[in-house]
Design a protein around this motif. Structure first.
Motif, PDB file in Angstrom:
ATOM      1  N   PRO A  14     -10.680  -5.847  -3.547  1.00  0.00           N
ATOM      2  CA  PRO A  14     -11.049  -5.150  -2.316  1.00  0.00           C
ATOM      3  C   PRO A  14     -12.256  -4.238  -2.534  1.00  0.00           C
ATOM      4  CG  PRO A  14      -8.887  -4.422  -3.119  1.00  0.00           C
ATOM      5  CD  PRO A  14      -9.368  -5.475  -4.053  1.00  0.00           C
ATOM      6  N   ALA A  15     -12.976  -3.990  -1.470  1.00  0.00           N
ATOM      7  CA  ALA A  15     -14.145  -3.112  -1.541  1.00  0.00           C
ATOM      8  C   ALA A  15     -13.737  -1.756  -2.100  1.00  0.00           C
ATOM      9  CB  ALA A  15     -14.709  -2.934  -0.142  1.00  0.00           C
ATOM     10  N   GLY A  16     -14.612  -1.187  -2.898  1.00  0.00           N
ATOM     11  CA  GLY A  16     -14.343   0.157  -3.405  1.00  0.00           C
ATOM     12  C   GLY A  16     -13.629   0.160  -4.749  1.00  0.00           C
ATOM     13  N   ALA A  30       0.830  -1.211   0.000  1.00  0.00           N
ATOM     14  CA  ALA A  30       0.000   0.000   0.000  1.00  0.00           C
ATOM     15  C   ALA A  30       0.866   1.263   0.000  1.00  0.00           C
ATOM     16  CB  ALA A  30      -0.924  -0.001   1.218  1.00  0.00           C
ATOM     17  N   GLN A  31       1.984   1.233   0.737  1.00  0.00           N
ATOM     18  CA  GLN A  31       2.867   2.419   0.796  1.00  0.00           C
ATOM     19  C   GLN A  31       3.329   2.822  -0.589  1.00  0.00           C
ATOM     20  OE1 GLN A  31       6.069   1.187   3.458  1.00  0.00           O
ATOM     21  NE2 GLN A  31       5.279   2.408   5.141  1.00  0.00           N
ATOM     22  N   LEU A  49      -5.596  -8.293   1.015  1.00  0.00           N
ATOM     23  CA  LEU A  49      -4.595  -8.010   2.048  1.00  0.00           C
ATOM     24  C   LEU A  49      -4.345  -6.507   2.147  1.00  0.00           C
ATOM     25  CD1 LEU A  49      -1.794 -10.639   1.331  1.00  0.00           C
ATOM     26  CD2 LEU A  49      -3.192 -10.472   3.381  1.00  0.00           C
ATOM     27  N   LEU A  50      -4.706  -5.772   1.080  1.00  0.00           N
ATOM     28  CA  LEU A  50      -4.421  -4.338   1.066  1.00  0.00           C
ATOM     29  C   LEU A  50      -5.361  -3.601   2.000  1.00  0.00           C
ATOM     30  CD1 LEU A  50      -4.053  -3.615  -2.735  1.00  0.00           C
ATOM     31  CD2 LEU A  50      -2.266  -3.390  -1.007  1.00  0.00           C
ATOM     32  N   PRO A  51      -4.826  -2.621   2.746  1.00  0.00           N
ATOM     33  CA  PRO A  51      -5.719  -1.696   3.436  1.00  0.00           C
ATOM     34  C   PRO A  51      -6.439  -0.843   2.390  1.00  0.00           C
ATOM     35  CG  PRO A  51      -3.409  -1.038   3.693  1.00  0.00           C
ATOM     36  CD  PRO A  51      -3.416  -2.338   2.961  1.00  0.00           C
ATOM     37  N   PRO A  52      -7.549  -0.190   2.731  1.00  0.00           N
ATOM     38  CA  PRO A  52      -8.268   0.619   1.727  1.00  0.00           C
ATOM     39  C   PRO A  52      -7.356   1.721   1.166  1.00  0.00           C
ATOM     40  CG  PRO A  52      -9.511   0.468   3.786  1.00  0.00           C
ATOM     41  CD  PRO A  52      -8.171  -0.146   4.053  1.00  0.00           C
ATOM     42  N   GLY A  99       1.050   6.938  -6.785  1.00  0.00           N
ATOM     43  CA  GLY A  99      -0.242   7.326  -7.355  1.00  0.00           C
ATOM     44  C   GLY A  99      -0.751   6.338  -8.386  1.00  0.00           C
ATOM     45  N   ALA A 100      -0.391   5.059  -8.254  1.00  0.00           N
ATOM     46  CA  ALA A 100      -0.881   4.049  -9.203  1.00  0.00           C
ATOM     47  C   ALA A 100      -2.385   3.865  -8.987  1.00  0.00           C
ATOM     48  CB  ALA A 100      -0.152   2.725  -8.994  1.00  0.00           C
ATOM     49  N   GLU A 101      -3.153   3.901 -10.087  1.00  0.00           N
ATOM     50  CA  GLU A 101      -4.607   3.729  -9.980  1.00  0.00           C
ATOM     51  C   GLU A 101      -5.019   2.321 -10.357  1.00  0.00           C
ATOM     52  OE1 GLU A 101      -6.465   6.825 -12.271  1.00  0.00           O
ATOM     53  OE2 GLU A 101      -5.908   8.380 -10.827  1.00  0.00           O
ATOM     54  N   VAL A 102      -4.073   1.571 -10.952  1.00  0.00           N
ATOM     55  CA  VAL A 102      -4.371   0.195 -11.365  1.00  0.00           C
ATOM     56  C   VAL A 102      -3.308  -0.725 -10.758  1.00  0.00           C
ATOM     57  CG1 VAL A 102      -4.584  -1.383 -13.336  1.00  0.00           C
ATOM     58  CG2 VAL A 102      -5.426   0.962 -13.532  1.00  0.00           C
ATOM     59  N   LEU A 103      -3.766  -1.843 -10.212  1.00  0.00           N
ATOM     60  CA  LEU A 103      -2.872  -2.870  -9.675  1.00  0.00           C
ATOM     61  C   LEU A 103      -3.161  -4.176 -10.400  1.00  0.00           C
ATOM     62  CD1 LEU A 103      -1.005  -4.276  -7.523  1.00  0.00           C
ATOM     63  CD2 LEU A 103      -3.044  -4.489  -6.090  1.00  0.00           C
ATOM     64  N   ILE A 104      -2.103  -4.818 -10.904  1.00  0.00           N
ATOM     65  CA  ILE A 104      -2.241  -6.150 -11.489  1.00  0.00           C
ATOM     66  C   ILE A 104      -1.661  -7.125 -10.479  1.00  0.00           C
ATOM     67  CG2 ILE A 104      -1.567  -7.651 -13.397  1.00  0.00           C
ATOM     68  CD1 ILE A 104      -1.256  -4.995 -15.064  1.00  0.00           C
ATOM     69  N   ALA A 105      -2.504  -8.031  -9.974  1.00  0.00           N
ATOM     70  CA  ALA A 105      -2.070  -8.923  -8.896  1.00  0.00           C
ATOM     71  C   ALA A 105      -1.981 -10.349  -9.400  1.00  0.00           C
ATOM     72  CB  ALA A 105      -3.052  -8.833  -7.728  1.00  0.00           C
ATOM     73  N   GLY A 106      -0.859 -10.992  -9.095  1.00  0.00           N
ATOM     74  CA  GLY A 106      -0.663 -12.393  -9.469  1.00  0.00           C
ATOM     75  C   GLY A 106      -0.543 -13.248  -8.225  1.00  0.00           C
ATOM     76  N   ALA A 107       0.033 -14.440  -8.375  1.00  0.00           N
ATOM     77  CA  ALA A 107       0.153 -15.358  -7.238  1.00  0.00           C
ATOM     78  C   ALA A 107       1.245 -14.902  -6.287  1.00  0.00           C
ATOM     79  CB  ALA A 107       0.459 -16.763  -7.754  1.00  0.00           C
ATOM     80  N   GLY A 108       1.069 -15.242  -5.009  1.00  0.00           N
ATOM     81  CA  GLY A 108       2.089 -14.948  -3.996  1.00  0.00           C
ATOM     82  C   GLY A 108       3.045 -16.127  -3.873  1.00  0.00           C
TER      83      GLY A 108
END
Length: 520
Positions: A146-148, A99-100, A124-127, A106-115
């Protein structure tokens, strides 16, 4: 050295390679997809069109979070095709750490893969108010967001192939292509800005010295979120049409079977990796005759390790190199260098890069004298993202990058790294900032103070020891603190031990006396 084609940018490089050599395999997951240059180009364009449909504009930052995989490669090139800047997040990050960096850039898009251990649930991300979209990258990942944030299928207008091509070809050599996270001494990671021309030139020259070519098979063990994995791995393989084998999680036993079964030719990693290889060789009857080049990045490589690798494995050569996020590739050993040079130095500066050693007053010192390593040339970063003051602290008016590393240049121009001016220590090849680990520990809630020091460790090279002082009325248990650290920070940052003290030792000016802590 062979000169690089006049590509200018990563999207143009990919198009030219795919046009000339469409059938060359550049990605081969161990038990998964194989991608040719033509397929990589096609898939990258699909990712770019999806990002453009979400409103990603040239220069926007897109975060990537996950272990090494074929999907990571196609998404990276898709981000570049869209004219965007990749912000890689370590797959080992926990929510707070990711999140930091997302908020900072200022990234508005996150591409998430496997951990690393399990599919990474993005919740896992805070809002994060600024994060508009979370995309799962087709890795086996829980399809939850995540919500939102809105799922990607929210009625975005499709983007044509032609529009995506126009966007990719509009990217300029001086445009940023990546913002890499680096551990500084101040606690919060800084974002290092690197442009297309720097990556292309730096890793073309790196590949030339390594002699990487289309006949090589190269397992990329360093995470793609790290400069070495992304640039000297993912990008270098596409630049040279070598086949990369993305390694999601390193295990020495499976690496040996990979080397034998896939006839691996190039291996890169810290000295610990090569020690493990030799241990496995002593235990098993692996066929490693295909290996021809090993690349190590370390201040010092034991000469006995190199001798054993050359004799046991039959390597043509072992290369030692020095680079840093802020400075791309600085120096490398060359073909024909004697073992002493490879063992004790990181070779000579690469073309286009100058190096000098200065004393505390900034005056250049004689050959053989210690001082801070300064670097100048095309490889110096474009600055820290959104932190001009901190950029000015490390890049001076003459364009010299003050690396914070202490080194010696010999008469022949070979650079030896002897110490780190900063407090950073290195665990299994990862830089760790004591200040960052301290600030993370303080978020646990029961501590008033924390001090972390790096000490030599036979397994990981170095390890962190934490000394903490509880808040009034709190009685923290060291084991519980360690468990909290494991749950809330990347594994390489977790201290080896946590010791609870009544007070931290201080020196006369009131600062925590870390030398005294090290002596404990």
């Amino acid at each position: 050295m062979g000169s690089m084609p006049d590509w200018g940018t990563l999207p143009r490089m990919l198009r030219d390679q795919a046009e000339r050599h469409p059938g060359d395999v550049v990605v081969a997951e161990r038990d998964g997809p194989r991608l040719t240059l033509a397929e990589l180009r096609e898939r990258a364009s699909g990712v770019a069109r999806r990002l453009m449909a979400l409103g990603v504009a040239p220069g926007d930052r897109v975060a990537m979070w996950g272990v090494n995989s074929a999907a990571w490669v196609t998404h990276a090139f898709g981000i570049w095709d869209a004219g965007a800047v990749i912000v890689p997040l370590s797959a080992r990050y926990k929510g707070i750490e990711a999140a930091q960096l997302i908020a900072k850039t200022g990234a508005e898009v996150l591409i998430a893969g496997a951990g690393p251990a399990d599919p990474r649930p993005a919740e896992l991300l805070p809002p994060l108010p600024g994060l508009r979209h979370v995309i799962t990258s087709g890795d086996p990942l829980a399809e939850r967001v995540p919500a939102g944030t809105e799922p990607v299928s929210s009625g975005a207008e499709p983007v044509s192939f032609a529009a995506a091509e126009e966007r990719a070809l509009a990217v300029r050599p001086g445009d940023l292509c990546e913002i890499m996270s680096t551990s500084g001494t101040t606690g919060t990671p800084k974002g290092v800005m690197i442009d297309h021309s720097q990556v292309l030139r730096g890793y073309w020259d790196w590949s030339e010295i390594v002699t990487l070519d289309e006949n090589d098979r190269y397992p990329v063990i360093a995470p793609f979120s790290h400069g070495f994995g992304l640039n000297a791995g993912l990008v270098a393989c596409v630049l040279r049409r070598a086949t990369m084998v993305p390694i999601p999680v390193f295990a020495p036993e499976s690496l040996m079977s990979l080397v034998s079964s896939q006839r691996v030719t190039v291996l890169a990693g810290p000295p610990t990796l090569f020690h493990r290889v030799l241990d496995e060789l002593d235990r098993g009857s692996w066929d490693v005759s295909s290996l021809r080049v090993a690349i190590c990045g370390a201040a010092a490589v034991p000469a006995s390790l190199i001798t054993r690798l050359v004799e046991r494995v039959g390597l043509e050569r072992m290369i030692n190199a020095y680079g840093l996020m802020e400075g791309t590739v600085v120096s490398m050993t060359r073909a024909g260098d004697p073992i002493e040079v490879v063992a004790a130095t990181t070779g000579r500066p690469v073309p286009g890069i100058e190096v000098k050693i200065v004393d505390d007053d900034g005056k250049e010192v004689a050959a053989g004298e210690r001082g801070e390593i300064l670097q100048r040339g095309y490889g110096v970063m474009r600055g820290y993202w959104d932190e001009p003051e901190r950029t000015a602290e490390v890049v001076d008016a003459g364009g010299w990058l003050h690396t914070g590393d202490v080194g010696v240049l010999d008469e022949a121009g070979n650079l030896a790294i002897v110490d780190r001016k900063k407090e950073l220590y290195i665990v299994n090849g990862f830089n760790v900032s004591p200040a960052e680990v301290e600030s993370l520990l303080l978020r646990e809630g029961s501590l008033a103070q924390a001090a972390v020091v790096g000490v030599p460790d036979p397994v990981s090279g170095e390890a962190g020891l934490a000394y903490v002082v509880p808040r009034p009325g709190a009685d923290p248990d060291p084991d519980a603190l360690l468990a909290w650290a494991e749950a809330n920070m990347a594994g390489y940052k977790v201290p080896k031990t946590i010791t609870v003290l009544d007070a931290l030792p201080t020196n006369p000016n009131g600062k925590v006396d870390k030398l005294a802590l090290r002596r404990r």
